[in-house]
Write a protein that holds these residues in place. Sequence first.
Motif, PDB file in Angstrom:
ATOM      1  N   GLU A   1      41.197 -40.109 -21.114  1.00 44.14           N
ATOM      2  CA  GLU A   1      41.289 -41.483 -21.619  1.00 44.14           C
ATOM      3  C   GLU A   1      42.500 -42.202 -21.037  1.00 44.14           C
ATOM      4  OE1 GLU A   1      41.116 -42.125 -25.806  1.00 44.14           O
ATOM      5  OE2 GLU A   1      38.930 -42.178 -25.780  1.00 44.14           O
ATOM      6  N   LEU A   2      43.608 -41.468 -20.877  1.00 41.50           N
ATOM      7  CA  LEU A   2      44.798 -42.094 -20.291  1.00 41.50           C
ATOM      8  C   LEU A   2      44.508 -42.516 -18.862  1.00 41.50           C
ATOM      9  CD1 LEU A   2      47.923 -40.039 -21.454  1.00 41.50           C
ATOM     10  CD2 LEU A   2      47.038 -42.179 -22.332  1.00 41.50           C
TER      11      LEU A   2
ATOM     12  N   GLU B   1      41.590 -43.330 -17.619  1.00 44.31           N
ATOM     13  CA  GLU B   1      40.730 -44.514 -17.644  1.00 44.31           C
ATOM     14  C   GLU B   1      41.519 -45.770 -18.000  1.00 44.31           C
ATOM     15  OE1 GLU B   1      37.388 -43.794 -20.167  1.00 44.31           O
ATOM     16  OE2 GLU B   1      36.323 -42.699 -18.595  1.00 44.31           O
ATOM     17  N   ILE B   2      42.394 -45.638 -18.998  1.00 43.57           N
ATOM     18  CA  ILE B   2      43.202 -46.795 -19.414  1.00 43.57           C
ATOM     19  C   ILE B   2      44.029 -47.303 -18.237  1.00 43.57           C
ATOM     20  CG2 ILE B   2      45.295 -47.342 -20.724  1.00 43.57           C
ATOM     21  CD1 ILE B   2      43.138 -47.601 -22.589  1.00 43.57           C
ATOM     22  N   VAL B   3      44.684 -46.391 -17.537  1.00 43.26           N
ATOM     23  CA  VAL B   3      45.523 -46.802 -16.412  1.00 43.26           C
ATOM     24  C   VAL B   3      44.673 -47.455 -15.319  1.00 43.26           C
ATOM     25  CG1 VAL B   3      46.960 -45.922 -14.522  1.00 43.26           C
ATOM     26  CG2 VAL B   3      47.411 -45.217 -16.856  1.00 43.26           C
ATOM     27  N   ARG B   4      43.466 -46.928 -15.117  1.00 45.04           N
ATOM     28  CA  ARG B   4      42.606 -47.523 -14.087  1.00 45.04           C
ATOM     29  C   ARG B   4      42.143 -48.923 -14.501  1.00 45.04           C
ATOM     30  NH1 ARG B   4      37.966 -43.700 -13.031  1.00 45.04           N
ATOM     31  NH2 ARG B   4      37.383 -45.204 -11.432  1.00 45.04           N
ATOM     32  N   VAL B   5      41.769 -49.089 -15.782  1.00 40.22           N
ATOM     33  CA  VAL B   5      41.352 -50.430 -16.228  1.00 40.22           C
ATOM     34  C   VAL B   5      42.526 -51.404 -16.148  1.00 40.22           C
ATOM     35  CG1 VAL B   5      40.497 -51.775 -18.186  1.00 40.22           C
ATOM     36  CG2 VAL B   5      39.491 -49.560 -17.687  1.00 40.22           C
ATOM     37  N   MET B   6      43.741 -50.909 -16.386  1.00 42.82           N
ATOM     38  CA  MET B   6      44.910 -51.790 -16.294  1.00 42.82           C
ATOM     39  C   MET B   6      45.203 -52.205 -14.861  1.00 42.82           C
ATOM     40  SD  MET B   6      47.789 -50.721 -19.045  1.00 42.82           S
ATOM     41  CE  MET B   6      48.118 -49.110 -18.430  1.00 42.82           C
TER      42      MET B   6
ATOM     43  N   VAL C   1      50.298 -40.588 -14.896  1.00 38.16           N
ATOM     44  CA  VAL C   1      49.549 -39.726 -15.818  1.00 38.16           C
ATOM     45  C   VAL C   1      49.596 -38.261 -15.389  1.00 38.16           C
ATOM     46  CG1 VAL C   1      47.362 -39.321 -16.984  1.00 38.16           C
ATOM     47  CG2 VAL C   1      47.996 -41.645 -16.354  1.00 38.16           C
TER      48      VAL C   1
ATOM     49  N   LEU D   1      33.672 -48.750 -15.920  1.00 36.29           N
ATOM     50  CA  LEU D   1      33.940 -47.313 -15.872  1.00 36.29           C
ATOM     51  C   LEU D   1      32.630 -46.541 -15.714  1.00 36.29           C
ATOM     52  CD1 LEU D   1      36.629 -47.064 -18.681  1.00 36.29           C
ATOM     53  CD2 LEU D   1      36.991 -46.554 -16.270  1.00 36.29           C
TER      54      LEU D   1
ATOM     55  N   ILE E   1      35.608 -51.009 -11.076  1.00 36.87           N
ATOM     56  CA  ILE E   1      36.402 -51.247 -12.284  1.00 36.87           C
ATOM     57  C   ILE E   1      36.730 -52.732 -12.408  1.00 36.87           C
ATOM     58  CG2 ILE E   1      38.637 -50.818 -13.320  1.00 36.87           C
ATOM     59  CD1 ILE E   1      38.085 -48.041 -13.134  1.00 36.87           C
TER      60      ILE E   1
ATOM     61  N   ASN F   1      46.569 -44.417 -27.199  1.00 36.13           N
ATOM     62  CA  ASN F   1      46.599 -44.052 -25.783  1.00 36.13           C
ATOM     63  C   ASN F   1      47.745 -44.667 -25.005  1.00 36.13           C
ATOM     64  OD1 ASN F   1      44.590 -42.165 -25.338  1.00 36.13           O
ATOM     65  ND2 ASN F   1      42.990 -43.721 -25.390  1.00 36.13           N
TER      66      ASN F   1
ATOM     67  N   TRP G   1      55.267 -40.655 -22.057  1.00 33.11           N
ATOM     68  CA  TRP G   1      56.538 -40.506 -21.343  1.00 33.11           C
ATOM     69  C   TRP G   1      57.161 -41.850 -20.982  1.00 33.11           C
ATOM     70  CZ3 TRP G   1      52.379 -37.306 -20.549  1.00 33.11           C
ATOM     71  CH2 TRP G   1      51.346 -37.852 -19.780  1.00 33.11           C
TER      72      TRP G   1
ATOM     73  N   ALA H   1      50.899 -52.670 -16.734  1.00 34.67           N
ATOM     74  CA  ALA H   1      49.823 -53.377 -16.034  1.00 34.67           C
ATOM     75  C   ALA H   1      50.394 -54.486 -15.152  1.00 34.67           C
ATOM     76  CB  ALA H   1      48.835 -53.950 -17.032  1.00 34.67           C
TER      77      ALA H   1
ATOM     78  N   PHE I   1      51.482 -52.904 -12.011  1.00 37.60           N
ATOM     79  CA  PHE I   1      50.335 -52.639 -11.138  1.00 37.60           C
ATOM     80  C   PHE I   1      49.892 -53.917 -10.432  1.00 37.60           C
ATOM     81  CE2 PHE I   1      48.841 -49.053 -14.158  1.00 37.60           C
ATOM     82  CZ  PHE I   1      49.816 -48.226 -13.643  1.00 37.60           C
ATOM     83  N   ARG I   2      50.120 -55.057 -11.077  1.00 35.04           N
ATOM     84  CA  ARG I   2      49.702 -56.336 -10.495  1.00 35.04           C
ATOM     85  C   ARG I   2      50.812 -56.983  -9.691  1.00 35.04           C
ATOM     86  NH1 ARG I   2      46.188 -55.335 -14.191  1.00 35.04           N
ATOM     87  NH2 ARG I   2      44.226 -56.474 -14.322  1.00 35.04           N
TER      88      ARG I   2
ATOM     89  N   TYR J   1      48.693 -59.016 -19.712  1.00 33.42           N
ATOM     90  CA  TYR J   1      48.345 -59.512 -18.374  1.00 33.42           C
ATOM     91  C   TYR J   1      47.254 -60.570 -18.407  1.00 33.42           C
ATOM     92  CZ  TYR J   1      44.944 -55.544 -18.398  1.00 33.42           C
ATOM     93  OH  TYR J   1      43.963 -54.626 -18.693  1.00 33.42           O
TER      94      TYR J   1
END
Lengths: 299, 283
Positions: free
Chosen positions: A185-186, A188-193, A204, B78, B96, B108, B112, B122, B125-126, B173
């Motif tokens: 799930e982590l 997937e969350i990072v990928r959607v972000m 991750v 997904l 995605i 979630n 860390w 996010a 990432f952007r 975002y």
Amino acid sequence: MEVSTSSDVDVEQPETAGAAVDGAAWAAMVGPKRGRFSGPYAITLMRIATVLVILVFWQLASGPILPAYAVSNPVSVAEAAKNLLTSSAGWSDIQTTGIELVVGFALGVLIGTVLALVLGAVPVAGRVLEPLIAAVNGIPKIALAPLFLLFFGIGTESKIAIAVFSASFIMFYNLYLGLRLVDGELVEIVRVMGGRWQDVLRYVTLPSLAPPFFAGLKASAPLAMLGVIAGEFIASFNGLGHLLYIDSQQLDAAGTFGALVVLVIMSLIINSILTWLDNLVLRLLGLGDRGRAAAAKSR
Amino acid sequence: MQWRRPESVGAPASASRDARPAVEDEALRFEDVTFGFAGSARPAIRDVSFRVARRKFVAVIGPSGCGKSTILNLSAGLLSPVRGEVYFGGRKVEKINAEAAYVTQSANLLPWLTVERNIGLALKFRDVGESERRERVARWISLVGLEGFEHHYPRELSGGMQKRASIARALVYDPSIVLMDEPFGPLDAITRLNLQQELLDIWQQQSGTVVFVTHDLSEAICLADEVIVMSHGPATVRKVLPVPIERPRDIGAILESPEYASIYRELWELFHAELDTSRKVAA
């Protein structure tokens, strides 16, 4: 989210518990958290006392109760250990074993880690090779020592090979299983972000692998040492294992114990370095204990 | 069994579908989407069609295990449909969906990273610049009431606070659509009510598109403009029900209003019929 303090609640309370029971007042009421014999110094003192009692018993019992040729006594052992640590011949043995251990351990960790990451990243490779790896891992590593002596001779190389073999399997299994436990799930969350694969790796996968990696280091270091010493027992011309073996063959109990003392010191040093590294990295990742949990729970 | 026939109340929703409004007004559209995992005995969702207009808050309810989460995963890109198409903003979702944000049942957060860095991730990432990132993160931290906890790690927060952080992380975002999968499910009743009201308040300021999966009828009515009722799996769209309660909303007031009671009854009857059929299927 306001938390009501005890003062909001109108119940009968003893005088001392009056309006505001907080901070220093509360600490004074309950006293510091400590049992009768559990202060920080008391524990250390009791440890030292335990060791002293054993040493005194050893010294007194050696001869009258226990055969001196087999158990020697603490004073002679200390002398033997001192000789080992101060003579150039002793240092050459320590150095040989130290190099074999450090190089073998480092290579074993590297090989195990790379293998786990490759097999984890390429599932087909994992499914093909995993049973083979399990089969090889089933062989006691010491049983391979004679083979390595044949391959690499009786010098340091054969001991390094045994250490590599001993350490790499633990690292492989720890990281390979660790990879499977990475939270999907982590990811997937990072990928959607909007995270790319390198972001998933950095944010991750790698942090998830830190705990099994360090657990693997601590579990495999003693095995690497076992491999090196056992290799030296079988065939060698120097090293602490060689010394241990020769001393015991010559009925030199003090010398044998002296070499053991040095080995214990070596393993303590390695273990404390690994523990320090472990704590450092876990703290950097925010996974270590920072004692903030209690403060946060109050809200 | 007495419940009103769906056709008698379904007029507005089906009318809007026939009218085919301009694509600019459309956020998300499912066209006869069927999906099932490879090797499964039957599809998880079958021939699902619905349309979510921009800036609408849509709740999806249905019996548990009816493929509600699958709908969100398809919207996020997904998963890909086995048959049919998912469109987002008029374009087919094939990889995605970078304009979507996901809020899952468990918070979630990355264990860390501190709250601040989790929320800012996010933006990183952007490639949003450092100063703007700080500013936006700080704004969202205050919007969700986490001031003073910027440098805490997730495990140092309560469940409700972790949820606030994960909502801030999703909204920071400015995604065009927010997919929420039973986000308040694991929370206690009081925290839940609080967070529902806060989400209403935040959404009223931001008002992006939201697809909110829940099995809580009351939550669906209080939050949404429209409720999509799914049938028992393989799920299809049973009915789309508008929620004509005006905004800004106050949950306390809604729960006492007559509209709430009548919508609740209607939903309950639909839901009950679904549970009945699912029981018959099981028996």
